[in-house]
Scaffold this motif. Structure first.
Motif, PDB file in Angstrom:
ATOM      1  N   THR A   1       0.768  -1.281   0.202  1.00  0.00           N
ATOM      2  CA  THR A   1       0.087  -0.016   0.086  1.00  0.00           C
ATOM      3  C   THR A   1       0.886   1.465   0.029  1.00  0.00           C
ATOM      4  O   THR A   1       0.493   2.049  -0.632  1.00  0.00           O
ATOM      5  CB  THR A   1      -1.018  -0.009   1.181  1.00  0.00           C
ATOM      6  OG1 THR A   1      -1.739  -1.128   1.199  1.00  0.00           O
ATOM      7  CG2 THR A   1      -1.658   1.389   1.256  1.00  0.00           C
TER       8      THR A   1
ATOM      9  N   GLY B   1       2.359   1.749  -3.320  1.00  0.00           N
ATOM     10  CA  GLY B   1       1.641   1.844  -4.453  1.00  0.00           C
ATOM     11  C   GLY B   1       1.246   3.423  -4.231  1.00  0.00           C
ATOM     12  O   GLY B   1       0.480   4.103  -5.044  1.00  0.00           O
TER      13      GLY B   1
ATOM     14  N   GLU C   1      -0.745   4.743  -1.780  1.00  0.00           N
ATOM     15  CA  GLU C   1      -1.745   4.898  -0.922  1.00  0.00           C
ATOM     16  C   GLU C   1      -1.631   5.236   0.422  1.00  0.00           C
ATOM     17  O   GLU C   1      -0.446   4.867   0.876  1.00  0.00           O
ATOM     18  CB  GLU C   1      -2.866   3.661  -1.389  1.00  0.00           C
ATOM     19  CG  GLU C   1      -2.906   3.377  -2.746  1.00  0.00           C
ATOM     20  CD  GLU C   1      -3.801   1.864  -2.926  1.00  0.00           C
ATOM     21  OE1 GLU C   1      -4.297   1.686  -1.935  1.00  0.00           O
ATOM     22  OE2 GLU C   1      -3.317   1.373  -3.855  1.00  0.00           O
ATOM     23  N   GLU C   2      -2.460   5.559   1.114  1.00  0.00           N
ATOM     24  CA  GLU C   2      -2.625   6.013   2.643  1.00  0.00           C
ATOM     25  C   GLU C   2      -2.640   4.739   3.127  1.00  0.00           C
ATOM     26  O   GLU C   2      -3.551   3.796   3.020  1.00  0.00           O
ATOM     27  CB  GLU C   2      -3.888   6.683   2.852  1.00  0.00           C
ATOM     28  CG  GLU C   2      -3.628   7.234   4.380  1.00  0.00           C
ATOM     29  CD  GLU C   2      -2.719   8.168   4.706  1.00  0.00           C
ATOM     30  OE1 GLU C   2      -2.366   8.319   5.701  1.00  0.00           O
ATOM     31  OE2 GLU C   2      -2.226   9.060   3.591  1.00  0.00           O
TER      32      GLU C   2
ATOM     33  N   THR D   1       4.721  12.012   0.538  1.00  0.00           N
ATOM     34  CA  THR D   1       3.561  12.061  -0.536  1.00  0.00           C
ATOM     35  C   THR D   1       3.988  12.229  -1.656  1.00  0.00           C
ATOM     36  O   THR D   1       4.063  13.357  -2.403  1.00  0.00           O
ATOM     37  CB  THR D   1       2.609  13.175   0.062  1.00  0.00           C
ATOM     38  OG1 THR D   1       2.384  12.869   1.668  1.00  0.00           O
ATOM     39  CG2 THR D   1       1.342  13.351  -0.670  1.00  0.00           C
TER      40      THR D   1
ATOM     41  N   ARG E   1       4.164   3.908  -8.127  1.00  0.00           N
ATOM     42  CA  ARG E   1       3.644   2.838  -8.679  1.00  0.00           C
ATOM     43  C   ARG E   1       4.487   1.552  -8.360  1.00  0.00           C
ATOM     44  O   ARG E   1       5.859   1.725  -8.276  1.00  0.00           O
ATOM     45  CB  ARG E   1       3.956   2.839 -10.277  1.00  0.00           C
ATOM     46  CG  ARG E   1       3.498   1.497 -11.034  1.00  0.00           C
ATOM     47  CD  ARG E   1       3.647   1.543 -12.789  1.00  0.00           C
ATOM     48  NE  ARG E   1       3.447   0.377 -13.160  1.00  0.00           N
ATOM     49  CZ  ARG E   1       3.721  -0.052 -14.265  1.00  0.00           C
ATOM     50  NH1 ARG E   1       4.078   0.969 -15.337  1.00  0.00           N
ATOM     51  NH2 ARG E   1       3.610  -1.369 -15.024  1.00  0.00           N
TER      52      ARG E   1
ATOM     53  N   TRP F   1       8.730   5.964  -7.856  1.00  0.00           N
ATOM     54  CA  TRP F   1       7.929   7.314  -7.208  1.00  0.00           C
ATOM     55  C   TRP F   1       8.566   8.554  -8.005  1.00  0.00           C
ATOM     56  O   TRP F   1       9.519   8.690  -8.263  1.00  0.00           O
ATOM     57  CB  TRP F   1       7.944   7.433  -5.818  1.00  0.00           C
ATOM     58  CG  TRP F   1       7.113   6.614  -4.759  1.00  0.00           C
ATOM     59  CD1 TRP F   1       6.776   5.258  -5.105  1.00  0.00           C
ATOM     60  CD2 TRP F   1       7.339   6.680  -3.438  1.00  0.00           C
ATOM     61  NE1 TRP F   1       6.168   4.897  -4.269  1.00  0.00           N
ATOM     62  CE2 TRP F   1       6.536   5.550  -2.875  1.00  0.00           C
ATOM     63  CE3 TRP F   1       7.668   7.445  -2.517  1.00  0.00           C
ATOM     64  CZ2 TRP F   1       6.072   5.125  -1.417  1.00  0.00           C
ATOM     65  CZ3 TRP F   1       7.408   7.339  -1.156  1.00  0.00           C
ATOM     66  CH2 TRP F   1       6.722   6.199  -0.743  1.00  0.00           C
TER      67      TRP F   1
END
Length: 199
Positions: A141, A144, A146-147, A175, A180, A197
């Motif tokens: 997560t 990827g 995401e939070e 952030t 990906r 990233w």
């Protein structure tokens, strides 16, 4: 996406001479090298553990891990040696090596070597841990972009078999503009990931 931060495995199985039958490792290497080749210019910063357990007395050599014929020119800790091995001809662009991520330089390519849980199968280095699968989901997560779910701190990650939780928490605090997870593998019971990233 033009990745300026790449996450890669830290373990020696990524070196073909140390794990010649590791087909997943070969796949991860190819994925990594494709990402590195897409960013063919500029400085490279290496981030990875400097724990004494990963240190070798022979700089630039995999002698301590059973492959004295494999040398990379510099580095005294296993994660850096693995990074330099994967970099190949790009290694001459390395201008900084450090243990903590801190605030990555957006103009440089930051290569972070870190592994997930080492307790994902019964034959894993830490055997099968009940919480390892949760840690693996959390790592995926984060990578990827995401939070991640709340509740994973250094202690819970360590208990789930993540040996280097501090770097993971630094990654989770960033952030990225884009992120990906390109590939992941758990066949040897250790979470190994390749992510790109843009930060």
């Amino acid at each position: 996406m033009s990745a300026n931060l790449i996450v890669m495995p830290a373990g020696p199985a990524l070196v073909a001479e140390l794990a010649p039958k590791d087909l997943a490792g070969a796949r991860l290497r190819r994925c990594l090298r494709a990402l590195l080749d897409s960013r063919a210019t500029g400085e490279i910063h290496l981030v990875g553990s400097r724990d004494p357990r990963w240190e070798t007395g022979v700089p630039g050599s995999f002698r301590a891990w059973g492959a004295p014929q494999v040398t990379v020119g510099a580095g005294r800790h296993l994660p850096e040696l693995v990074q330099r091995h994967v970099l190949g001809g790009h290694a001459d662009r390395v201008t900084d090596t450090r243990e903590r991520l801190g605030t990555p330089d957006r103009e440089a390519l930051t290569l972070v070597a870190v592994d997930g849980s080492a307790g994902l199968t019964p034959r894993a280095p830490l055997a099968l841990l009940d919480t390892a699968e949760e840690a693996d989901r959390w790592c995926r997560t984060v990578l990827g972009g995401e939070e991640p779910a709340a509740g994973m701190d250094a202690a819970s990650l360590r208990n789930a078999g993540v040996l280097e939780p501090e770097l993971w928490l630094e990654l989770a605090a960033l952030t990225p503009r884009q992120a990906r997870l390109h590939d992941a593998d758990t066949t040897h019971g250790v979470g190994r990931y390749v992510a790109g990233w843009e930060i």
